[in-house]
Design a protein around this motif. Structure first.
Motif, PDB file in Angstrom:
ATOM      1  N   ASP A  40       0.896  -1.136  -0.064  1.00 42.94           N
ATOM      2  CA  ASP A  40      -0.113   0.005   0.106  1.00 42.94           C
ATOM      3  C   ASP A  40       0.828   1.248   0.001  1.00 42.94           C
ATOM      4  OD1 ASP A  40      -2.476   1.174  -0.052  1.00 42.94           O
ATOM      5  OD2 ASP A  40      -2.598   1.628   1.981  1.00 42.94           O
ATOM      6  N   ALA A  41       2.155   1.245  -0.387  1.00 38.05           N
ATOM      7  CA  ALA A  41       3.277   2.187  -0.296  1.00 38.05           C
ATOM      8  C   ALA A  41       3.018   3.209  -1.601  1.00 38.05           C
ATOM      9  CB  ALA A  41       4.461   1.763   0.117  1.00 38.05           C
ATOM     10  N   GLY A  42       2.297   2.700  -2.420  1.00 38.30           N
ATOM     11  CA  GLY A  42       2.233   3.724  -3.761  1.00 38.30           C
ATOM     12  C   GLY A  42       3.173   3.310  -4.929  1.00 38.30           C
ATOM     13  N   TRP A  43       3.096   1.869  -5.052  1.00 34.34           N
ATOM     14  CA  TRP A  43       3.979   1.444  -6.103  1.00 34.34           C
ATOM     15  C   TRP A  43       3.236   1.435  -7.637  1.00 34.34           C
ATOM     16  CZ3 TRP A  43       8.628  -0.346  -5.449  1.00 34.34           C
ATOM     17  CH2 TRP A  43       9.224  -0.626  -4.264  1.00 34.34           C
ATOM     18  N   TYR A  44       4.149   1.875  -8.499  1.00 29.97           N
ATOM     19  CA  TYR A  44       3.771   1.813  -9.768  1.00 29.97           C
ATOM     20  C   TYR A  44       4.203   0.423 -10.228  1.00 29.97           C
ATOM     21  CZ  TYR A  44       2.923   6.812  -9.576  1.00 29.97           C
ATOM     22  OH  TYR A  44       2.361   7.928  -9.174  1.00 29.97           O
ATOM     23  N   LEU A  45       3.516  -0.331 -11.075  1.00 24.69           N
ATOM     24  CA  LEU A  45       3.579  -1.753 -11.731  1.00 24.69           C
ATOM     25  C   LEU A  45       3.822  -1.159 -13.153  1.00 24.69           C
ATOM     26  CD1 LEU A  45       1.281  -3.762  -9.744  1.00 24.69           C
ATOM     27  CD2 LEU A  45       3.709  -3.186  -9.254  1.00 24.69           C
ATOM     28  N   TYR A  46       4.797  -1.365 -14.031  1.00 20.59           N
ATOM     29  CA  TYR A  46       5.122  -1.099 -15.223  1.00 20.59           C
ATOM     30  C   TYR A  46       5.662  -2.220 -16.090  1.00 20.59           C
ATOM     31  CZ  TYR A  46       6.937   1.334 -19.263  1.00 20.59           C
ATOM     32  OH  TYR A  46       7.113   2.176 -20.604  1.00 20.59           O
ATOM     33  N   ALA A  47       5.243  -2.780 -17.177  1.00 18.46           N
ATOM     34  CA  ALA A  47       5.638  -3.525 -18.067  1.00 18.46           C
ATOM     35  C   ALA A  47       6.135  -2.748 -19.335  1.00 18.46           C
ATOM     36  CB  ALA A  47       4.462  -4.653 -18.424  1.00 18.46           C
ATOM     37  N   LEU A  48       7.284  -2.882 -19.410  1.00 11.62           N
ATOM     38  CA  LEU A  48       7.833  -2.219 -20.838  1.00 11.62           C
ATOM     39  C   LEU A  48       7.174  -2.797 -22.142  1.00 11.62           C
ATOM     40  CD1 LEU A  48      10.299  -1.815 -18.555  1.00 11.62           C
ATOM     41  CD2 LEU A  48      11.570  -1.736 -20.593  1.00 11.62           C
ATOM     42  N   GLY A  49       6.692  -1.658 -22.832  1.00 11.10           N
ATOM     43  CA  GLY A  49       6.067  -2.115 -24.134  1.00 11.10           C
ATOM     44  C   GLY A  49       4.794  -1.884 -23.878  1.00 11.10           C
ATOM     45  N   GLU A  50       4.234  -1.427 -22.638  1.00 10.53           N
ATOM     46  CA  GLU A  50       3.005  -1.076 -22.305  1.00 10.53           C
ATOM     47  C   GLU A  50       2.835   0.456 -22.058  1.00 10.53           C
ATOM     48  OE1 GLU A  50       0.170  -2.964 -22.770  1.00 10.53           O
ATOM     49  OE2 GLU A  50       1.392  -4.598 -23.155  1.00 10.53           O
ATOM     50  N   ALA A  51       1.783   1.044 -21.945  1.00  6.52           N
ATOM     51  CA  ALA A  51       1.617   2.423 -21.523  1.00  6.52           C
ATOM     52  C   ALA A  51       2.124   2.577 -19.940  1.00  6.52           C
ATOM     53  CB  ALA A  51       0.267   3.097 -21.714  1.00  6.52           C
ATOM     54  N   PRO A  52       2.880   3.272 -19.681  1.00  7.12           N
ATOM     55  CA  PRO A  52       3.129   3.566 -18.273  1.00  7.12           C
ATOM     56  C   PRO A  52       1.997   3.920 -17.415  1.00  7.12           C
ATOM     57  CG  PRO A  52       4.431   4.970 -19.649  1.00  7.12           C
ATOM     58  CD  PRO A  52       3.694   4.331 -20.417  1.00  7.12           C
ATOM     59  N   PRO A  53       1.885   3.443 -16.238  1.00  7.39           N
ATOM     60  CA  PRO A  53       0.842   3.600 -15.261  1.00  7.39           C
ATOM     61  C   PRO A  53       0.933   5.229 -14.796  1.00  7.39           C
ATOM     62  CG  PRO A  53       2.257   2.486 -13.960  1.00  7.39           C
ATOM     63  CD  PRO A  53       2.720   2.390 -15.540  1.00  7.39           C
ATOM     64  N   VAL A  54      -0.342   5.740 -14.643  1.00  6.49           N
ATOM     65  CA  VAL A  54      -0.479   7.275 -14.334  1.00  6.49           C
ATOM     66  C   VAL A  54      -0.876   7.295 -12.909  1.00  6.49           C
ATOM     67  CG1 VAL A  54      -1.006   8.229 -16.583  1.00  6.49           C
ATOM     68  CG2 VAL A  54      -2.916   7.537 -15.156  1.00  6.49           C
ATOM     69  N   GLN A  55      -1.158   6.011 -12.252  1.00  5.87           N
ATOM     70  CA  GLN A  55      -1.619   6.093 -10.955  1.00  5.87           C
ATOM     71  C   GLN A  55      -0.819   4.877 -10.426  1.00  5.87           C
ATOM     72  OE1 GLN A  55      -5.623   6.178 -10.044  1.00  5.87           O
ATOM     73  NE2 GLN A  55      -6.176   7.421 -11.382  1.00  5.87           N
ATOM     74  N   PRO A  56      -0.269   4.934  -8.838  1.00  5.57           N
ATOM     75  CA  PRO A  56       0.071   3.733  -8.235  1.00  5.57           C
ATOM     76  C   PRO A  56      -0.865   2.640  -8.302  1.00  5.57           C
ATOM     77  CG  PRO A  56       0.325   5.457  -6.920  1.00  5.57           C
ATOM     78  CD  PRO A  56      -0.547   5.912  -8.010  1.00  5.57           C
ATOM     79  N   ALA A  57      -0.544   1.378  -8.185  1.00 11.51           N
ATOM     80  CA  ALA A  57      -1.619   0.193  -8.194  1.00 11.51           C
ATOM     81  C   ALA A  57      -2.188  -0.099  -6.891  1.00 11.51           C
ATOM     82  CB  ALA A  57      -0.668  -1.066  -8.441  1.00 11.51           C
ATOM     83  N   ASN A  58      -3.168  -0.334  -6.533  1.00  8.79           N
ATOM     84  CA  ASN A  58      -4.009  -0.831  -5.172  1.00  8.79           C
ATOM     85  C   ASN A  58      -2.961  -1.930  -4.546  1.00  8.79           C
ATOM     86  OD1 ASN A  58      -5.065  -3.173  -6.075  1.00  8.79           O
ATOM     87  ND2 ASN A  58      -6.732  -2.164  -7.103  1.00  8.79           N
TER      88      ASN A  58
END
Length: 153
Positions: A40-58
């Protein structure tokens, strides 16, 4: 706090992404790293080749991602050691690079064009990183089903 003080998200991400990293050598170290992650610390999950996330994941998405990526790495990286996960700080990570076991290339970094990670976990909003080649369809399906749209609730 999602980015180091005094910087905007992309500057913070670039500083983390380009900074020194420690390698996770053993599978036991990987388990210990996952245990240190506060979902719950505000992690962005990003897979290269996809659009970067604009919000942290839940927190649920972060937990699911850790479980799924851990299973994928252990299943597909058939070595007695890990060696394909790197963090800026193993005790209190803010950025984790995870390399795809099926697309390692020359992962030692001695190449002029070292491989890019397949996935990034970051406490700072990531910028788009263009992968060296096309992301395999199976990896895109793996990512898109549970993780592509997992904003913080």
């Amino acid at each position: 706090m999602h980015a180091p003080a005094g910087t905007d998200g992309f500057d913070a991400f670039d500083a983390l992404y380009g900074g020194p990293l420690a390698g996770v050598v053993t599978w036991e170290q990987l388990s210990a790293l996952w245990a240190r992650i506060d979902p719950d610390a505000g992690w962005y999950l990003y897979a290269l080749g996809e659009a970067p996330p604009v919000q942290p994941a839940n927190d649920e998405a972060v937990r699911r991602f850790i479980d799924e990526i851990d299973a994928l790495l252990r299943r597909e990286h058939r070595e007695a050691y890990c060696g394909i996960v790197y963090a800026d700080d193993l005790a209190g990570p803010r950025l984790i690079k995870i390399y795809d076991p099926n697309h390692l290339g020359l992962s030692c970094g001695s190449s002029k064009n070292p491989p890019l990670p397949g996935w990034i976990m970051s406490r700072a909003a990531p910028r788009r990183i263009q992968p060296n080649g096309a992301t395999p369809a199976g990896r895109r399906r793996w990512w898109q089903a549970p993780f592509a749209a997992a904003p913080k609730s």
